[in-house]
Design a protein around this motif. Structure first.
Motif, PDB file in Angstrom:
ATOM      1  N   PHE A 237       0.835  -1.208   0.000  1.00 34.95           N
ATOM      2  CA  PHE A 237       0.000   0.000   0.000  1.00 34.95           C
ATOM      3  C   PHE A 237       0.865   1.252   0.000  1.00 34.95           C
ATOM      4  N   VAL A 238       2.014   1.187   0.654  1.00 36.19           N
ATOM      5  CA  VAL A 238       2.950   2.316   0.641  1.00 36.19           C
ATOM      6  C   VAL A 238       3.531   2.476  -0.763  1.00 36.19           C
ATOM      7  N   ARG A 239       3.955   1.357  -1.362  1.00 29.74           N
ATOM      8  CA  ARG A 239       4.517   1.411  -2.729  1.00 29.74           C
ATOM      9  C   ARG A 239       3.505   1.965  -3.725  1.00 29.74           C
ATOM     10  N   GLN A 240       2.224   1.630  -3.534  1.00 31.44           N
ATOM     11  CA  GLN A 240       1.179   2.096  -4.443  1.00 31.44           C
ATOM     12  C   GLN A 240       0.736   3.534  -4.152  1.00 31.44           C
ATOM     13  N   GLY A 241       1.268   4.132  -3.089  1.00 28.80           N
ATOM     14  CA  GLY A 241       0.916   5.504  -2.750  1.00 28.80           C
ATOM     15  C   GLY A 241      -0.400   5.653  -1.997  1.00 28.80           C
ATOM     16  N   GLU A 242      -0.963   4.544  -1.527  1.00 32.59           N
ATOM     17  CA  GLU A 242      -2.213   4.623  -0.773  1.00 32.59           C
ATOM     18  C   GLU A 242      -1.986   4.916   0.700  1.00 32.59           C
ATOM     19  N   LEU A 243      -0.808   4.559   1.206  1.00 34.27           N
ATOM     20  CA  LEU A 243      -0.412   4.858   2.575  1.00 34.27           C
ATOM     21  C   LEU A 243       0.927   5.562   2.565  1.00 34.27           C
ATOM     22  N   ALA A 244       1.111   6.441   3.531  1.00 35.71           N
ATOM     23  CA  ALA A 244       2.399   7.109   3.715  1.00 35.71           C
ATOM     24  C   ALA A 244       2.943   6.726   5.088  1.00 35.71           C
ATOM     25  N   VAL A 245       4.228   6.424   5.142  1.00 32.09           N
ATOM     26  CA  VAL A 245       4.877   6.141   6.414  1.00 32.09           C
ATOM     27  C   VAL A 245       5.238   7.471   7.052  1.00 32.09           C
ATOM     28  N   LEU A 246       4.818   7.649   8.299  1.00 26.90           N
ATOM     29  CA  LEU A 246       5.087   8.886   9.031  1.00 26.90           C
ATOM     30  C   LEU A 246       6.206   8.659  10.033  1.00 26.90           C
ATOM     31  N   TYR A 247       6.936   9.714  10.312  1.00 28.19           N
ATOM     32  CA  TYR A 247       7.995   9.674  11.311  1.00 28.19           C
ATOM     33  C   TYR A 247       7.684  10.733  12.349  1.00 28.19           C
ATOM     34  N   SER A 248       8.006  10.416  13.584  1.00 29.49           N
ATOM     35  CA  SER A 248       7.729  11.361  14.663  1.00 29.49           C
ATOM     36  C   SER A 248       9.027  11.851  15.269  1.00 29.49           C
ATOM     37  N   GLN A 249       8.956  13.039  15.835  1.00 25.42           N
ATOM     38  CA  GLN A 249      10.057  13.593  16.614  1.00 25.42           C
ATOM     39  C   GLN A 249       9.529  13.854  18.008  1.00 25.42           C
TER      40      GLN A 249
END
Length: 141
Positions: free
Chosen positions: A80-92
């Motif tokens: 789903f990430v590769r297809q652009g349906e999900l984005a991986v988020l990073y937190s600080q």
């Protein structure tokens, strides 16, 4: 993870920015959720739980639909990430790592329990499940 339609092009957020969105989580029996809830509390961040279920597929679907953000197993939902349906988020600061354990009773067939735990260490990587066991190397062509 989140729907790109929800977060735009940004991928790194403060905890307060993440907490501003509804948080999609598993039911209260999830060890991952318990770890993350305690971690948010220890960082003085109050989150709004928008969904509590025990289906990762439901969480993924709601996340793709833009209902909120969730923490999903990266390998399992990588397509789903590769297809652009999900984005991986990073937190600080970064979310804490989660360790998984194979725990078994010591009052039963120890050799069987130990063998099952070994198989879990060898094969469990949280990617999509293989519906057909791997053939031994001698049988692969």
């Amino acid at each position: 993870m989140a729907s790109p339609s929800l977060v735009g092009d940004a991928r790194t957020f403060s905890l307060d920015e993440i907490a501003a969105w509804p948080i999609l989580m598993q039911a209260g029996t999830s060890g991952v959720d318990a770890i993350y809830e305690r971690w948010f509390e220890s960082n003085n961040v109050s989150i709004r739980r928008a969904f509590a279920g025990n289906s990762l597929i439901s969480l993924c679907s709601l996340t793709i639909a833009g209902v909120g953000v969730s923490y999903l197993p990266a390998l399992y939902f990588a397509e789903f990430v590769r297809q652009g349906e999900l984005a991986v988020l990073y937190s600080q600061p970064e979310l804490p790592p989660v360790r998984y354990y194979a725990v078994y009773r010591n009052d039963g067939p120890q050799r069987l329990y130990s063998h099952v735990a070994s198989l879990m260490r060898e094969f469990c990587d949280f990617s999509k499940p293989a519906f057909h066991p791997r053939a031994p190397a001698s049988e692969q062509r």
